[in-house]
Design a protein around this motif. Structure first.
Motif, PDB file in Angstrom:
ATOM      1  N   ARG A  71       0.869  -1.203  -0.015  1.00  0.00           N
ATOM      2  CA  ARG A  71       0.187   0.007  -0.096  1.00  0.00           C
ATOM      3  C   ARG A  71       0.841   1.191   0.026  1.00  0.00           C
ATOM      4  N   THR A  72       0.357   2.268  -0.665  1.00  0.00           N
ATOM      5  CA  THR A  72       1.010   3.625  -0.621  1.00  0.00           C
ATOM      6  C   THR A  72      -0.183   4.471  -0.036  1.00  0.00           C
ATOM      7  N   LEU A  73       0.196   5.359   0.772  1.00  0.00           N
ATOM      8  CA  LEU A  73      -0.719   6.420   1.277  1.00  0.00           C
ATOM      9  C   LEU A  73      -0.153   7.956   0.782  1.00  0.00           C
ATOM     10  N   SER A  74      -1.365   8.707   0.615  1.00  0.00           N
ATOM     11  CA  SER A  74      -0.904  10.107   0.209  1.00  0.00           C
ATOM     12  C   SER A  74      -1.817  11.164   0.962  1.00  0.00           C
ATOM     13  N   ALA A  75      -0.957  12.127   1.451  1.00  0.00           N
ATOM     14  CA  ALA A  75      -1.677  13.342   2.178  1.00  0.00           C
ATOM     15  C   ALA A  75      -2.531  14.140   1.148  1.00  0.00           C
ATOM     16  N   THR A  76      -2.109  14.405  -0.099  1.00  0.00           N
ATOM     17  CA  THR A  76      -2.802  14.862  -0.988  1.00  0.00           C
ATOM     18  C   THR A  76      -2.472  14.422  -2.457  1.00  0.00           C
ATOM     19  N   ILE A  77      -3.366  14.676  -3.418  1.00  0.00           N
ATOM     20  CA  ILE A  77      -3.044  13.909  -4.687  1.00  0.00           C
ATOM     21  C   ILE A  77      -3.365  14.759  -5.842  1.00  0.00           C
ATOM     22  N   PRO A  78      -2.610  15.639  -6.648  1.00  0.00           N
ATOM     23  CA  PRO A  78      -2.969  16.465  -7.590  1.00  0.00           C
ATOM     24  C   PRO A  78      -3.757  15.800  -8.643  1.00  0.00           C
ATOM     25  N   THR A  79      -5.041  16.228  -9.054  1.00  0.00           N
ATOM     26  CA  THR A  79      -5.680  15.607 -10.068  1.00  0.00           C
ATOM     27  C   THR A  79      -6.532  16.463 -10.958  1.00  0.00           C
ATOM     28  N   THR A  80      -7.334  16.069 -11.955  1.00  0.00           N
ATOM     29  CA  THR A  80      -8.275  17.105 -12.518  1.00  0.00           C
ATOM     30  C   THR A  80      -9.364  17.331 -11.860  1.00  0.00           C
ATOM     31  N   PHE A  81     -10.158  18.173 -12.331  1.00  0.00           N
ATOM     32  CA  PHE A  81     -11.551  18.686 -11.614  1.00  0.00           C
ATOM     33  C   PHE A  81     -12.292  17.401 -11.740  1.00  0.00           C
ATOM     34  N   TYR A  82     -12.538  16.845 -13.068  1.00  0.00           N
ATOM     35  CA  TYR A  82     -13.270  15.818 -13.229  1.00  0.00           C
ATOM     36  C   TYR A  82     -13.177  14.600 -12.369  1.00  0.00           C
ATOM     37  N   ASN A  83     -11.792  14.238 -12.377  1.00  0.00           N
ATOM     38  CA  ASN A  83     -11.505  13.055 -11.085  1.00  0.00           C
ATOM     39  C   ASN A  83     -11.746  13.379  -9.964  1.00  0.00           C
ATOM     40  N   ALA A  84     -11.498  14.682  -9.385  1.00  0.00           N
ATOM     41  CA  ALA A  84     -11.665  15.095  -7.909  1.00  0.00           C
ATOM     42  C   ALA A  84     -13.149  15.153  -7.698  1.00  0.00           C
ATOM     43  N   PHE A  85     -13.938  15.757  -8.385  1.00  0.00           N
ATOM     44  CA  PHE A  85     -15.396  15.790  -8.225  1.00  0.00           C
ATOM     45  C   PHE A  85     -15.894  14.498  -8.293  1.00  0.00           C
ATOM     46  N   LEU A  86     -15.653  13.712  -9.037  1.00  0.00           N
ATOM     47  CA  LEU A  86     -15.961  12.138  -9.222  1.00  0.00           C
ATOM     48  C   LEU A  86     -15.759  11.455  -7.874  1.00  0.00           C
ATOM     49  N   ALA A  87     -14.340  11.844  -7.320  1.00  0.00           N
ATOM     50  CA  ALA A  87     -14.265  11.158  -6.127  1.00  0.00           C
ATOM     51  C   ALA A  87     -14.765  11.718  -5.010  1.00  0.00           C
ATOM     52  N   VAL A  88     -15.073  12.953  -4.929  1.00  0.00           N
ATOM     53  CA  VAL A  88     -15.756  13.561  -3.688  1.00  0.00           C
ATOM     54  C   VAL A  88     -17.329  13.238  -3.606  1.00  0.00           C
ATOM     55  N   THR A  89     -17.734  12.942  -4.764  1.00  0.00           N
ATOM     56  CA  THR A  89     -19.403  12.872  -4.911  1.00  0.00           C
ATOM     57  C   THR A  89     -19.549  11.824  -3.666  1.00  0.00           C
ATOM     58  N   GLY A  90     -18.484  11.002  -3.222  1.00  0.00           N
ATOM     59  CA  GLY A  90     -19.072  10.056  -2.000  1.00  0.00           C
ATOM     60  C   GLY A  90     -19.192  10.940  -0.805  1.00  0.00           C
ATOM     61  N   PRO A  91     -18.168  11.936  -0.512  1.00  0.00           N
ATOM     62  CA  PRO A  91     -18.450  12.688   0.849  1.00  0.00           C
ATOM     63  C   PRO A  91     -19.648  13.541   0.487  1.00  0.00           C
ATOM     64  N   VAL A  92     -19.819  14.043  -0.662  1.00  0.00           N
ATOM     65  CA  VAL A  92     -20.881  14.898  -0.796  1.00  0.00           C
ATOM     66  C   VAL A  92     -22.237  14.457  -0.708  1.00  0.00           C
ATOM     67  N   PHE A  93     -22.403  13.154  -1.124  1.00  0.00           N
ATOM     68  CA  PHE A  93     -23.651  12.648  -1.168  1.00  0.00           C
ATOM     69  C   PHE A  93     -24.027  11.580   0.080  1.00  0.00           C
ATOM     70  N   ALA A  94     -22.934  11.470   0.900  1.00  0.00           N
ATOM     71  CA  ALA A  94     -22.741  10.671   2.069  1.00  0.00           C
ATOM     72  C   ALA A  94     -23.675  11.197   3.100  1.00  0.00           C
ATOM     73  N   TYR A  95     -24.354  12.403   2.877  1.00  0.00           N
ATOM     74  CA  TYR A  95     -25.216  12.938   3.867  1.00  0.00           C
ATOM     75  C   TYR A  95     -26.696  13.195   3.288  1.00  0.00           C
ATOM     76  N   ALA A  96     -26.760  12.675   2.016  1.00  0.00           N
ATOM     77  CA  ALA A  96     -28.074  13.082   1.374  1.00  0.00           C
ATOM     78  C   ALA A  96     -29.419  12.171   1.676  1.00  0.00           C
ATOM     79  N   GLY A  97     -29.733  12.525   2.917  1.00  0.00           N
ATOM     80  CA  GLY A  97     -30.759  12.078   3.356  1.00  0.00           C
ATOM     81  C   GLY A  97     -31.917  13.007   3.845  1.00  0.00           C
ATOM     82  N   HIS A  98     -31.789  14.204   3.693  1.00  0.00           N
ATOM     83  CA  HIS A  98     -32.554  15.232   4.364  1.00  0.00           C
ATOM     84  C   HIS A  98     -33.877  15.291   3.547  1.00  0.00           C
TER      85      HIS A  98
END
Length: 448
Positions: free
Chosen positions: A207-234
């Motif tokens: 395994r490798t670990l990273s504090a921050t990973i440079p990426t494109t907007f598309y890949n970044a937002f694709l990844a953060v949809t998890g945290p964004v919609f992890a609270y989607a129960g309102h």
């Protein structure tokens, strides 16, 4: 003034910014002589329902998001969105308390935007709930496939899981499902804890670990949809609060939900990522050793099942109340009432099954529905709730908004945040589907 929602003024009907009716009747009215009592939930059980529904699949995608953008951005976003979700929950609960006759997002849409708003927000709730059922039964099918070592056709497992989900959604009131929420909360919590233990017991050696990973907007937002919609129960909050004995205690449930979810999300994602590294999959249970994957999927199966039933119940309840509001079929054991209720629960689950089995890119399509609807229900629409009540209920119109300019600016920023998540999330989800078809990785409908 009239006690019905239909008599409340909203912007689409024209108004001189005077006070509107707030002494409206509760959506279920007095229940003393009713056969079926809806208002039986305590705030503790509402918290269980919220945790069971929100933490369910949301938790399992977060380690993968961390693998794409790094520990720091993912953790910051998870904590920030938890705080933001608590803020929007407060605005939503205040709106519900100001308008007791509001039962769902469609009712709120009618107050603010008229008949068109009601239909759009009602339809969005139903669509999102049905896709929520589909997501849960797919998770259940994946769990059964793992436990059976691919012993049965995936569609057969999906059908079995859907049938049980339908049966569990049948109780007419949420109070009759109290035990489902409690057991489901225990199951998903235990699943997460054991997943962390399993990751620590069998860490990835390379395994490798990273504090921050440079990426494109598309890949970044694709990844953060998890945290964004992890609270989607309102989108479910109005329906839950409508069946509380004491709706004013709803904020206690929201505090429990957001503190628990945010803390659990942060700890789970960091621990699993640290032990499994950048190669962690989504859902994270697939990256565990075979033994630990079976253990965690077996326990998580309970939550997938009960959360799916809650989604199905929510879609059916919105339509049922819309059809029979203030009718004896709503609160009396009639043949018509039970027939319609059973059909609605069956239809919600059956549609979810057909979509999940027939659409090879169903998971990506769920991302589109989350972007179109959950972005507003969880975040953006809360700003409209505050602006509406500040403008109309305070009786000050534009003057009230100017006087409370700080809160007004915050409400507007909340609306813009929902709009951004909606547009960006929809773009990312559509591009993901297009890329899947272009690469030829899309499977076949009803395939084993």
């Amino acid at each position: 003034m009239s006690s019905t929602m239909a008599d409340e003024k909203h912007p689409s009907e024209g108004s001189d910014a005077k006070v509107v009716a707030v002494d409206v009747e509760d959506v279920f009215g007095p229940e003393d002589d009713h056969d079926i009592h809806y208002k039986t939930l305590s705030w503790q059980y509402v918290a269980f329902f919220m945790i069971a529904e929100i933490v369910s699949n949301g938790m399992l995608t977060l380690p993968n998001a961390m693998a794409v953008v790094g520990i720091v951005p993912s953790l910051v976003l998870t904590i920030f969105l938890g705080m933001f979700g608590l803020f929007t929950a407060k605005l939503l609960i205040d709106f519900k308390l100001n308008h007791p006759d509001v039962h769902n997002m469609g009712d709120a849409g009618y107050l603010m935007f008229g008949a068109v708003g009601r239909e759009i927000l009602s339809l969005g709730t139903i669509i999102f709930a049905i896709f929520g059922v589909g997501s849960e039964i797919l998770s259940g099918q994946l769990a059964l496939t793992t436990l059976s070592n691919n012993g049965l056709c995936a569609v057969d497992l999906l059908l079995i899981f859907s049938a049980v989900t339908f049966l569990l959604s049948l109780p007419r009131t949420l109070g009759q499902m109290n035990w489902l929420g409690f057991i489901s909360t225990i199951a998903i919590t235990l699943c997460g804890v054991l997943a962390m233990v399993g990751a620590g017991a069998s860490p990835s050696p390379s395994r490798t670990l990273s504090a921050t990973i440079p990426t494109t907007f598309y890949n970044a937002f694709l990844a953060v949809t998890g945290p964004v919609f992890a609270y989607a129960g309102h989108f479910m909050f109005f329906i839950l609060i409508s069946e509380m004995r004491q709706p004013r205690d709803a904020m206690k449930a929201a505090w429990v939900l957001q503190v628990f979810a945010t803390t659990f999300y942060a700890v789970f994602s960091v621990v699993v990522y640290v032990y499994l590294g950048d190669g962690v999959q989504s859902p994270a249970l697939l990256s565990l050793s075979p033994v630990w994957a079976k253990i965690t999927f077996a326990i998580g199966l309970v939550n997938f099942l009960l959360s799916g039933a809650l989604y199905s119940h929510t879609a059916a309840k919105l339509v049922f109340v819309r059809l029979f509001r203030r009718s004896r079929h709503l609160y009396t054991h009639t043949v018509l009432g039970w027939s319609v209720w059973t059909f609605l629960c069956f239809a919600a689950t059956a549609l979810a099954f057909v979509f999940a089995a027939a659409i090879p890119v169903f998971s990506d399509l769920t991302g589109i529905t989350a972007s179109l609807f959950a972005s507003w229900y969880t975040y953006g629409i809360a700003g409209f709730f505050w602006l509406y009540d500040a403008y109309y209920l305070d009786g000050g119109g534009v003057r009230a908004l100017k006087r409370r300019w700080g809160s007004t600016v915050l409400a507007v920023l909340t609306i813009f945040s929902g709009a951004f998540i909606c547009v960006a999330g929809t773009y990312v989800s559509i591009k993901l589907i297009a890329d899947a078809y272009a690469s030829g990785t899309v499977g076949r409908p009803f395939a084993c």
